[in-house]
Motif scaffolding. Structure first.
Motif, PDB file in Angstrom:
ATOM      1  N   GLU A 140      -4.502  -1.653 -11.535  1.00  0.00           N
ATOM      2  CA  GLU A 140      -4.058  -2.085 -12.860  1.00  0.00           C
ATOM      3  C   GLU A 140      -3.090  -3.264 -12.774  1.00  0.00           C
ATOM      4  OE1 GLU A 140      -2.366   1.475 -14.400  1.00  0.00           O
ATOM      5  OE2 GLU A 140      -4.294   2.520 -14.597  1.00  0.00           O
ATOM      6  N   GLY A 141      -2.900  -3.768 -11.532  1.00  0.00           N
ATOM      7  CA  GLY A 141      -2.050  -4.935 -11.349  1.00  0.00           C
ATOM      8  C   GLY A 141      -0.588  -4.624 -11.120  1.00  0.00           C
ATOM      9  N   ASP A 142      -0.271  -3.380 -10.769  1.00  0.00           N
ATOM     10  CA  ASP A 142       1.118  -2.954 -10.572  1.00  0.00           C
ATOM     11  C   ASP A 142       1.629  -3.452  -9.209  1.00  0.00           C
ATOM     12  OD1 ASP A 142       3.506  -1.532 -10.054  1.00  0.00           O
ATOM     13  OD2 ASP A 142       2.870   0.079 -11.391  1.00  0.00           O
ATOM     14  N   GLU A 143       2.461  -4.478  -9.235  1.00  0.00           N
ATOM     15  CA  GLU A 143       2.963  -5.062  -7.994  1.00  0.00           C
ATOM     16  C   GLU A 143       3.972  -4.157  -7.296  1.00  0.00           C
ATOM     17  OE1 GLU A 143       4.380  -9.022  -8.563  1.00  0.00           O
ATOM     18  OE2 GLU A 143       2.534  -9.701  -9.547  1.00  0.00           O
ATOM     19  N   THR A 144       4.689  -3.341  -8.060  1.00  0.00           N
ATOM     20  CA  THR A 144       5.634  -2.399  -7.456  1.00  0.00           C
ATOM     21  C   THR A 144       4.890  -1.373  -6.610  1.00  0.00           C
ATOM     22  OG1 THR A 144       7.188  -2.655  -9.295  1.00  0.00           O
ATOM     23  CG2 THR A 144       7.446  -0.709  -7.902  1.00  0.00           C
ATOM     24  N   ALA A 145       3.775  -0.878  -7.127  1.00  0.00           N
ATOM     25  CA  ALA A 145       2.949   0.073  -6.377  1.00  0.00           C
ATOM     26  C   ALA A 145       2.392  -0.589  -5.120  1.00  0.00           C
ATOM     27  CB  ALA A 145       1.807   0.587  -7.259  1.00  0.00           C
ATOM     28  N   PHE A 146       2.027  -1.855  -5.247  1.00  0.00           N
ATOM     29  CA  PHE A 146       1.513  -2.598  -4.094  1.00  0.00           C
ATOM     30  C   PHE A 146       2.571  -2.680  -2.996  1.00  0.00           C
ATOM     31  CE2 PHE A 146       0.965  -6.593  -1.775  1.00  0.00           C
ATOM     32  CZ  PHE A 146      -0.341  -6.456  -1.319  1.00  0.00           C
ATOM     33  N   ARG A 147       3.812  -2.990  -3.384  1.00  0.00           N
ATOM     34  CA  ARG A 147       4.893  -3.077  -2.393  1.00  0.00           C
ATOM     35  C   ARG A 147       5.152  -1.712  -1.756  1.00  0.00           C
ATOM     36  NH1 ARG A 147       7.003  -6.713  -6.294  1.00  0.00           N
ATOM     37  NH2 ARG A 147       8.219  -5.060  -7.277  1.00  0.00           N
ATOM     38  N   MET A 148       5.052  -0.651  -2.550  1.00  0.00           N
ATOM     39  CA  MET A 148       5.246   0.705  -2.008  1.00  0.00           C
ATOM     40  C   MET A 148       4.193   1.032  -0.955  1.00  0.00           C
ATOM     41  SD  MET A 148       6.220   2.993  -5.334  1.00  0.00           S
ATOM     42  CE  MET A 148       7.811   2.856  -6.146  1.00  0.00           C
ATOM     43  N   LEU A 149       2.956   0.713  -1.272  1.00  0.00           N
ATOM     44  CA  LEU A 149       1.872   0.992  -0.329  1.00  0.00           C
ATOM     45  C   LEU A 149       2.048   0.162   0.940  1.00  0.00           C
ATOM     46  CD1 LEU A 149      -0.850   2.732  -0.440  1.00  0.00           C
ATOM     47  CD2 LEU A 149      -1.956   0.501  -0.560  1.00  0.00           C
ATOM     48  N   PHE A 150       2.460  -1.088   0.757  1.00  0.00           N
ATOM     49  CA  PHE A 150       2.697  -1.969   1.891  1.00  0.00           C
ATOM     50  C   PHE A 150       3.761  -1.377   2.815  1.00  0.00           C
ATOM     51  CE2 PHE A 150       4.779  -5.487   4.057  1.00  0.00           C
ATOM     52  CZ  PHE A 150       3.707  -6.269   4.483  1.00  0.00           C
ATOM     53  N   ARG A 151       4.883  -0.942   2.248  1.00  0.00           N
ATOM     54  CA  ARG A 151       5.959  -0.365   3.055  1.00  0.00           C
ATOM     55  C   ARG A 151       5.524   0.956   3.701  1.00  0.00           C
ATOM     56  NH1 ARG A 151       9.298  -2.321  -1.253  1.00  0.00           N
ATOM     57  NH2 ARG A 151       9.241  -0.276  -2.274  1.00  0.00           N
ATOM     58  N   ARG A 152       4.647   1.696   3.045  1.00  0.00           N
ATOM     59  CA  ARG A 152       4.179   2.976   3.578  1.00  0.00           C
ATOM     60  C   ARG A 152       3.256   2.772   4.778  1.00  0.00           C
ATOM     61  NH1 ARG A 152       1.604   7.185  -0.596  1.00  0.00           N
ATOM     62  NH2 ARG A 152       3.805   7.175  -1.248  1.00  0.00           N
ATOM     63  N   TYR A 153       2.416   1.748   4.734  1.00  0.00           N
ATOM     64  CA  TYR A 153       1.369   1.627   5.751  1.00  0.00           C
ATOM     65  C   TYR A 153       1.640   0.623   6.868  1.00  0.00           C
ATOM     66  CZ  TYR A 153      -1.945   4.948   3.973  1.00  0.00           C
ATOM     67  OH  TYR A 153      -2.558   6.129   3.630  1.00  0.00           O
ATOM     68  N   VAL A 154       2.512  -0.336   6.656  1.00  0.00           N
ATOM     69  CA  VAL A 154       2.788  -1.296   7.731  1.00  0.00           C
ATOM     70  C   VAL A 154       3.253  -0.589   9.010  1.00  0.00           C
ATOM     71  CG1 VAL A 154       4.340  -3.144   8.477  1.00  0.00           C
ATOM     72  CG2 VAL A 154       3.145  -3.318   6.303  1.00  0.00           C
ATOM     73  N   PRO A 155       4.162   0.403   8.940  1.00  0.00           N
ATOM     74  CA  PRO A 155       4.570   1.094  10.169  1.00  0.00           C
ATOM     75  C   PRO A 155       3.429   1.825  10.870  1.00  0.00           C
ATOM     76  CG  PRO A 155       6.143   1.511   8.403  1.00  0.00           C
ATOM     77  CD  PRO A 155       4.940   0.871   7.767  1.00  0.00           C
ATOM     78  N   GLN A 156       2.392   2.203  10.116  1.00  0.00           N
ATOM     79  CA  GLN A 156       1.237   2.876  10.722  1.00  0.00           C
ATOM     80  C   GLN A 156       0.259   1.869  11.316  1.00  0.00           C
ATOM     81  OE1 GLN A 156      -0.601   5.989   8.299  1.00  0.00           O
ATOM     82  NE2 GLN A 156       1.176   5.969   6.932  1.00  0.00           N
TER      83      GLN A 156
END
Length: 202
Positions: A17-33
């Motif tokens: 839906e274009g939610d950039e905050t959710a995008f940043r959350m997912l980014f922070r969640r998965y980069v360490p993995q």
């Protein structure tokens, strides 16, 4: 919005839906993995960073498809591995991928280039032998995917069958090939499947 309150599918829905905050959350969640997995293959920090950025760029560009994805983690890993091995192929360093994968599993220490080549060639010979044992239709589907690089919808169109038929056939074929390799004594870490089948299930 707190990241811990949302699972991956919910974040995918919000991103669609274009939610950039959710995008940043997912980014922070998965980069360490993703970082250690990609780094294990590329051995290069700059390339690893580029692949991570490209993975999430593709996610954002494809955000209209995100609600249809059942397992977000697998989808992200598929993109990251595909990009990693594409980079390795372009650099003509398949041997580095094999070394990166096998080094952790070789008790005697790192394999030499000669040993690595012999193991790789023997394994590919076993793959060819396993493919030869597939039923005619399954063999044709596998070869269209592996050798011609066709995607599932393209194979389905060419053979006049449904995409689900193609995907199920590929899954069965890959399972059979893996079993044949295991029976022949080849160590077969799951990640090596991405090298052997060239991401055929994309």
């Amino acid at each position: 919005m707190h990241a811990q309150l949302y699972n991956d599918k919910e974040l995918f829905r919000l991103i669609s839906e274009g939610d950039e905050t959710a995008f940043r959350m997912l980014f922070r969640r998965y980069v360490p993995q993703l970082r250690p997995l990609i780094m294990h293959l590329t051995k290069t920090t700059a390339v690893t960073d580029d692949i991570i950025q490209e993975t999430f760029l593709r996610l954002w560009i494809s955000r209209d498809k995100l609600p249809e994805i059942d397992v977000p983690r697998s989808w992200l890993l598929r993109i990251a591995f595909h990009l990693s091995f594409s980079w390795l192929r372009k650099q003509v360093v398949h041997h580095k991928a094999i070394d990166a994968i096998t080094s952790d599993y070789t008790p005697e220490g790192p394999v030499t280039t000669t040993e690595e080549t012999m193991v790789y060639n023997a394994m590919m010979k076993q793959v060819s032998a396993a493919v030869a044992q597939l039923p005619p239709q399954a063999k044709r589907i596998y070869l269209l995917s592996r050798e011609k690089g066709l995607k599932i919808p393209e194979i389905a169109s060419e053979l006049s069958v449904s995409p689900s038929t193609v995907k199920n056939s590929l899954v069965r074929s890959l399972h059979f090939i893996r079993k044949q390799l295991e029976l022949s004594g080849h160590l077969f870490p799951a990640v090596l499947m991405w090298v052997l089948v060239n991401i055929v299930l994309k």
